[in-house]
Design an enzyme around this catalytic site. Structure first.
Site, PDB file in Angstrom:
ATOM      1  N   ILE A   1       0.849  -1.200   0.000  1.00  0.00           N
ATOM      2  CA  ILE A   1       0.000   0.000   0.000  1.00  0.00           C
ATOM      3  C   ILE A   1       0.888   1.256   0.000  1.00  0.00           C
ATOM      4  CG2 ILE A   1      -1.579   1.323   1.476  1.00  0.00           C
ATOM      5  CD1 ILE A   1      -2.932  -1.399   2.150  1.00  0.00           C
TER       6      ILE A   1
ATOM      7  N   ILE B   1       2.827   0.483   8.120  1.00  0.00           N
ATOM      8  CA  ILE B   1       3.520  -0.708   8.599  1.00  0.00           C
ATOM      9  C   ILE B   1       2.691  -1.413   9.670  1.00  0.00           C
ATOM     10  CG2 ILE B   1       5.750   0.371   8.118  1.00  0.00           C
ATOM     11  CD1 ILE B   1       6.265   0.850  10.899  1.00  0.00           C
TER      12      ILE B   1
ATOM     13  N   TYR C   1      -9.036 -11.792  11.994  1.00  0.00           N
ATOM     14  CA  TYR C   1      -8.197 -10.602  12.159  1.00  0.00           C
ATOM     15  C   TYR C   1      -7.570 -10.576  13.565  1.00  0.00           C
ATOM     16  CZ  TYR C   1      -6.526  -6.004  10.712  1.00  0.00           C
ATOM     17  OH  TYR C   1      -5.723  -4.944  10.342  1.00  0.00           O
TER      18      TYR C   1
ATOM     19  N   LYS D   1      -5.533  -2.073  15.744  1.00  0.00           N
ATOM     20  CA  LYS D   1      -5.956  -1.024  14.795  1.00  0.00           C
ATOM     21  C   LYS D   1      -6.914  -0.035  15.481  1.00  0.00           C
ATOM     22  CE  LYS D   1      -3.809  -2.193  10.923  1.00  0.00           C
ATOM     23  NZ  LYS D   1      -2.606  -1.455  10.520  1.00  0.00           N
TER      24      LYS D   1
ATOM     25  N   ALA E   1       1.736  -8.505   3.859  1.00  0.00           N
ATOM     26  CA  ALA E   1       1.209  -8.511   5.236  1.00  0.00           C
ATOM     27  C   ALA E   1      -0.129  -9.258   5.271  1.00  0.00           C
ATOM     28  CB  ALA E   1       1.041  -7.088   5.741  1.00  0.00           C
TER      29      ALA E   1
END
Ligand code: NAD
Length: 255
Positions: free
Chosen positions: A21, A93, A156, A163, A196
């Site tokens: 990304i 990252i 996840y 996050k 990732a």
């Protein structure tokens, strides 16, 4: 006023390869005239990143493992020496020990969770601290979040709460650094086939779901994310800060 990044200098953390990304962001920004400083994780990753940095005409290419004391600070010292000031910084990252990422949150170890949190979240705070010095007249900081921050997304696991913390850090930093005209946002892309992402179990199913159930029935592209990032760091977005912005064809709307 048209969207141009001519005269702007920016740092891009997180290019591993052409699918990253961060590479998508760097490509659009370089095309719009920005001068870039690009980093690579370590000597093993350098041969993959170096040709991309050349292709993008990056002025600086430096090593940066945020878990190694002093490496992030050294990047900022070099930018200060070469450029004096900085206009934007992109943090793209994330990392977790694989065994933690593949297990339930409830089974995560303190050490594994802390390391993942430090690399994937607190490094953004450390980056912001360094940016303060190089952005005396303002600038923009961006980080990459995911829908799993606010909803439970299967597989996840511990990255969900990490996050969430990253999104919250972006809001608090936007508040703390606003006085200095530093704007802070988190971008929330839909699933993208990157290295990732390959560590997440059943990732193909997540991409199929995103395509079939998003209102626009498509996945995003690296250019879509790069275009949003370019807009956010541009002068066109000078009154925007503290946002969490989805680039996911509307998938987050659907339960
Ligand atoms: P990627 O593998 O291309 O990029 C991850 C980057 O993190 C790599 O460049 C890697 O070198 C870097 N990194 C890992 N540990 C580091 C450390 N200790 N120090 C410095 N750099 C380190 O994958 P990506 O999907 O482009 O990931 C970029 C960001 O986007 C991540 O924050 C990820 O969570 C987020 N994101 C990805 C998706 C997706 O579906 N791919 C969706 C939403 C958000």
């Amino acid at each position: 006023m048209s969207l141009s990044l001519k005269g702007k200098r920016g740092l891009v953390l997180g290019i591993a390869n052409r699918h990253s990304i961060a590479y998508g962001c760097a490509k659009v920004m370089a095309e719009m005239g920005a001068e870039l400083c690009i980093t690579y994780l370590n000597e093993k990753s350098k041969p993959y990143v170096e040709p991309l940095a050349e292709e993008l005409g990056a002025k600086l290419l430096l090593p940066c493992d945020v878990s190694v004391d002093g490496e992030l600070e050294a990047v900022f010292h070099e930018m200060e020496k070469q450029w004096g000031t900085l206009d934007f910084a992109i943090h793209s990252i994330a990392w977790s020990p694989l065994e933690e990422l593949h297990g339930r949150l409830v089974d995560s170890s303190s050490a594994g969770f802390s390391k993942a949190m430090d690399i994937s979240c607190h490094s953004f705070v450390r980056m912001a601290k360094q940016c303060q010095r190089l952005m005396p007249d303002g600038g923009t900081l961006l980080t990459m979040s995911y829908e799993g921050a606010e909803k439970v997304v299967d597989h996840y696991n511990l990255m969900g709460p990490i996050k969430s913390a990253l999104d919250s850090c972006a809001r608090y930093l936007a508040s703390e650094l606003g006085e200095q005209q530093i704007r802070v946002h988190s971008i929330s892309p839909g699933p993208m086939p990157t290295r990732a992402a390959s560590g997440i179990d059943h990732f193909d199913e997540l991409m199929e779901d995103a395509t079939s159930r998003s209102p626009l029935h498509r996945l995003g592209t690296l250019e879509d994310i790069g275009s949003l990032a370019a807009f956010l760091v541009s002068d066109l977005a000078k009154t925007q800060t503290g946002n969490r912005i989805f680039v996911d064809a509307g998938r987050h709307l659907i339960g």
